[in-house]
Scaffold this motif. Structure first.
Motif, mmCIF file in Angstrom:
data_model
loop_
_atom_site.group_PDB
_atom_site.id
_atom_site.type_symbol
_atom_site.label_atom_id
_atom_site.label_comp_id
_atom_site.label_asym_id
_atom_site.label_seq_id
_atom_site.Cartn_x
_atom_site.Cartn_y
_atom_site.Cartn_z
ATOM 1 N N PRO A 92 0.792 -1.238 0.000
ATOM 2 C CA PRO A 92 0.000 0.000 0.000
ATOM 3 C C PRO A 92 0.823 1.288 0.000
ATOM 4 O O PRO A 92 0.292 2.342 -0.308
ATOM 5 C CB PRO A 92 -0.794 -0.115 1.296
ATOM 6 C CG PRO A 92 0.109 -0.866 2.217
ATOM 7 C CD PRO A 92 0.836 -1.855 1.348
ATOM 8 N N PHE A 93 2.120 1.203 0.331
ATOM 9 C CA PHE A 93 2.903 2.433 0.444
ATOM 10 C C PHE A 93 3.257 2.999 -0.919
ATOM 11 O O PHE A 93 3.287 4.204 -1.109
ATOM 12 C CB PHE A 93 4.180 2.167 1.262
ATOM 13 C CG PHE A 93 3.890 1.694 2.646
ATOM 14 C CD1 PHE A 93 3.382 2.562 3.593
ATOM 15 C CD2 PHE A 93 4.097 0.373 3.006
ATOM 16 C CE1 PHE A 93 3.094 2.128 4.880
ATOM 17 C CE2 PHE A 93 3.824 -0.070 4.283
ATOM 18 C CZ PHE A 93 3.309 0.807 5.222
ATOM 19 N N ARG A 94 3.521 2.126 -1.864
ATOM 20 C CA ARG A 94 3.795 2.568 -3.227
ATOM 21 C C ARG A 94 2.513 2.423 -4.037
ATOM 22 O O ARG A 94 1.888 1.358 -4.022
ATOM 23 C CB ARG A 94 4.914 1.733 -3.841
ATOM 24 C CG ARG A 94 5.316 2.165 -5.229
ATOM 25 C CD ARG A 94 6.595 1.466 -5.670
ATOM 26 N NE ARG A 94 6.951 1.846 -7.026
ATOM 27 C CZ ARG A 94 8.123 1.570 -7.603
ATOM 28 N NH1 ARG A 94 9.047 0.918 -6.925
ATOM 29 N NH2 ARG A 94 8.360 1.953 -8.843
ATOM 30 N N THR A 95 2.133 3.460 -4.761
ATOM 31 C CA THR A 95 0.848 3.442 -5.456
ATOM 32 C C THR A 95 0.958 3.507 -6.971
ATOM 33 O O THR A 95 -0.015 3.250 -7.672
ATOM 34 C CB THR A 95 -0.033 4.616 -4.985
ATOM 35 O OG1 THR A 95 0.651 5.850 -5.244
ATOM 36 C CG2 THR A 95 -0.323 4.506 -3.496
ATOM 37 N N ASP A 96 2.154 3.828 -7.499
ATOM 38 C CA ASP A 96 2.265 3.992 -8.947
ATOM 39 C C ASP A 96 2.135 2.674 -9.703
ATOM 40 O O ASP A 96 1.822 2.664 -10.897
ATOM 41 C CB ASP A 96 3.585 4.680 -9.315
ATOM 42 C CG ASP A 96 4.806 3.917 -8.815
ATOM 43 O OD1 ASP A 96 4.770 3.434 -7.664
ATOM 44 O OD2 ASP A 96 5.788 3.814 -9.560
ATOM 45 N N LEU A 97 2.351 1.550 -9.009
ATOM 46 C CA LEU A 97 2.247 0.245 -9.667
ATOM 47 C C LEU A 97 1.106 -0.595 -9.105
ATOM 48 O O LEU A 97 1.055 -1.796 -9.321
ATOM 49 C CB LEU A 97 3.567 -0.530 -9.512
ATOM 50 C CG LEU A 97 4.801 0.082 -10.175
ATOM 51 C CD1 LEU A 97 6.046 -0.744 -9.837
ATOM 52 C CD2 LEU A 97 4.627 0.174 -11.685
#
Length: 212
Positions: A92-97
């Protein structure tokens, strides 16, 4: 980080050995061979152990991403919520992928330099010793009950990743290509030897002075 020498000291015993300045002990050499052996640990498939083509010291990582299916860490407060999952590259911390589901469960392959000095291992810190890490690789598929919890008589394999993403987990690279009931890739002696070798990757090594 590129320029600061503290990020790339390259002062380990292994670096000295590559430069012909010392010898590995018999146990360290056995560990080095098992580390590289495709029929044993095969660590070097991802943790590159040879100098680069232009002669630079190895970084012990291929800087790629892997989904390994390590067990859920019950000591992480967020994991008290059974619906919370750290999916690595896709959230959930990274959203671009987040919509690239082929990356769910994947995390960066870390360097193994100074690995013997770390207090925790893997993205969720589920393990606290090199022995536990090697046990995971050795038993994940052949004896999963040694790695994952059992609930109502059923081993909860890959219990920290939703079933929809299990296909992303590496089941091709040795020793993760074995099946339940097969022999583990490493013996207890292999693992002791590999741990001895991993200690040669600690920076700050200096040869012992000759006895007086």
């Amino acid at each position: 980080q590129i320029e600061d020498p503290s990020f790339h000291a390259f002062t380990s015993k292994y670096d000295a050995w590559l430069q012909g300045k010392t010898r590995l002990t018999p146990q360290e050499m056995r560990g080095y061979l098992a580390f590289n052996d495709v029929h044993k640990a095969d660590c070097a498939a991802c943790h590159l152990s040879q100098p680069t083509k232009d002669g630079l010291p190895p970084l012990f990582t291929d800087t790629q991403y892997e989904a390994l299916g390590v067990p859920r860490n019950p000591h992480i407060p967020a994991n008290a919520n059974p619906h919370y999952v750290d999916l690595g590259l896709c959230g959930p911390f990274r959203t671009d992928l987040k919509d690239q589901t082929a990356y769910c469960g994947m995390f960066l392959t870390p360097t193994l330099r100074n690995v013997a000095q770390r207090p925790v291992y893997f993205h969720n810190g589920v393990y606290h010793s090199l022995q536990q890490v090697l046990d995971f690789y050795n038993f994940r598929d052949v004896q999963p009950g040694k790695v994952y919890p059992t609930v109502d008589g059923k081993v909860q394999k890959f219990n920290d990743l939703p079933a929809a993403y299990h296909a992303n987990i590496d089941t091709i690279d040795p020793p993760l290509n074995r099946h339940r009931g097969e022999s583990p890739a490493m013996t207890k002696q292999d693992m002791r030897d590999i741990i001895a070798f991993l200690h040669t990757l600690n920076d700050g090594w200096a040869p012992r002075p000759p006895p007086q």
